[in-house]
Design an enzyme around this catalytic site. Sequence first.
Site, PDB file in Angstrom:
ATOM      1  N   SER A  52       0.820  -1.214   0.000  1.00  0.00           N
ATOM      2  CA  SER A  52       0.000   0.000   0.000  1.00  0.00           C
ATOM      3  C   SER A  52       0.853   1.263   0.000  1.00  0.00           C
ATOM      4  O   SER A  52       2.004   1.265   0.448  1.00  0.00           O
ATOM      5  CB  SER A  52      -0.906   0.014   1.239  1.00  0.00           C
ATOM      6  OG  SER A  52      -1.694  -1.154   1.308  1.00  0.00           O
TER       7      SER A  52
HETATM    8  N1  SAH Z   1      -0.765  -4.481   4.012  1.00  0.00           N
HETATM    9  C1  SAH Z   1      -0.068  -4.897   2.812  1.00  0.00           C
HETATM   10  C2  SAH Z   1      -0.800  -4.581   1.525  1.00  0.00           C
HETATM   11  C3  SAH Z   1      -1.957  -5.429   1.352  1.00  0.00           C
HETATM   12  S1  SAH Z   1      -2.548  -5.675  -0.287  1.00  0.00           S
HETATM   13  C4  SAH Z   1       1.322  -4.345   2.773  1.00  0.00           C
HETATM   14  O1  SAH Z   1       1.681  -3.559   3.652  1.00  0.00           O
HETATM   15  O2  SAH Z   1       2.067  -4.742   1.891  1.00  0.00           O
HETATM   16  C5  SAH Z   1      -3.845  -6.803   0.162  1.00  0.00           C
HETATM   17  C6  SAH Z   1      -3.400  -8.205   0.482  1.00  0.00           C
HETATM   18  O3  SAH Z   1      -4.539  -8.930   0.928  1.00  0.00           O
HETATM   19  C7  SAH Z   1      -2.854  -8.991  -0.708  1.00  0.00           C
HETATM   20  O4  SAH Z   1      -1.566  -9.458  -0.399  1.00  0.00           O
HETATM   21  C8  SAH Z   1      -3.845 -10.157  -0.847  1.00  0.00           C
HETATM   22  O5  SAH Z   1      -3.226 -11.364  -1.257  1.00  0.00           O
HETATM   23  C9  SAH Z   1      -4.381 -10.272   0.551  1.00  0.00           C
HETATM   24  N2  SAH Z   1      -5.681 -10.936   0.696  1.00  0.00           N
HETATM   25  C10 SAH Z   1      -6.766 -10.867  -0.117  1.00  0.00           C
HETATM   26  N3  SAH Z   1      -7.770 -11.594   0.390  1.00  0.00           N
HETATM   27  C11 SAH Z   1      -7.320 -12.154   1.541  1.00  0.00           C
HETATM   28  C12 SAH Z   1      -7.898 -13.023   2.530  1.00  0.00           C
HETATM   29  N4  SAH Z   1      -9.151 -13.488   2.418  1.00  0.00           N
HETATM   30  N5  SAH Z   1      -7.140 -13.373   3.593  1.00  0.00           N
HETATM   31  C13 SAH Z   1      -5.866 -12.922   3.722  1.00  0.00           C
HETATM   32  N6  SAH Z   1      -5.274 -12.117   2.825  1.00  0.00           N
HETATM   33  C14 SAH Z   1      -5.978 -11.726   1.751  1.00  0.00           C
END
Ligand code: SAH
Length: 208
Positions: A52
């Site tokens: 992000s």
């Molecule tokens: N906080 C992260 C950015 C997140 S992007 C950082 O600092 O890098 C959103 C993430 O959510 C992605 O990696 C995606 O794979 C994950 N995601 C999507 N659905 C999910 C679920 N049901 N459970 C866990 N992770 C999930």
Amino acid sequence: MVQGQLRGRGITDPRVLAAMGSVPRHEFVAPGDESFAYDDRAMPIGYGQTISQPYMVGLMCQLLEVRPEDRVLEVGGGSGYQAAVLGQLAAEVYSIEIVPELARRADLTIRRLGYGNVHVIEQDGTLGYPPSGPYQRIIIAAAAPAVPEPLVEQLVEGGRLVAPVGDLRVQTCIVATRNGDELQVEHSIGCVFVPLRGEHGWHGGSGE
Ligand code: SAH
């Protein structure tokens, strides 16, 4: 980054600013992207996912109002960057990531940097993570159609939750507290996140 992108835009919580000043973001971006790590934007980390934008991490951490004694659940660990920042603010952080390769990479990075209170778990985060609950704080880092019920159940009474809720294109980031079996929404701001997948997410979401 802290001065120009965060402080200048309303991130004022000194603990959040200190945490983001201390976690080396360049360790969490994709290999080869280190020189862009402090740019004002989200960046691809593979598997259709992103790390992000620093401002969004700062804003969500500030809205979460994490206290040093809190146990925090993060759904959507991605690169592990936000989990590491939360680790500076909380007692323990449980970061759940559904893409196995990203979970493995985040876990390696977190352990290499020695963040002992941050735990990366590979599973569907829409189910929460009951073994370490309930949590004082829960943060979702992907766009949810609605707040998954298991997460409400794993939040303590009066506990705080920050989550982007809406459709696949645009969402509002809600800030809510648990009041009995309900979430009481305090306020919300516009945001755009990658889709939340899993049982209580967007079925078949490609993660783009
Ligand atoms: N906080 C992260 C950015 C997140 S992007 C950082 O600092 O890098 C959103 C993430 O959510 C992605 O990696 C995606 O794979 C994950 N995601 C999507 N659905 C999910 C679920 N049901 N459970 C866990 N992770 C999930």
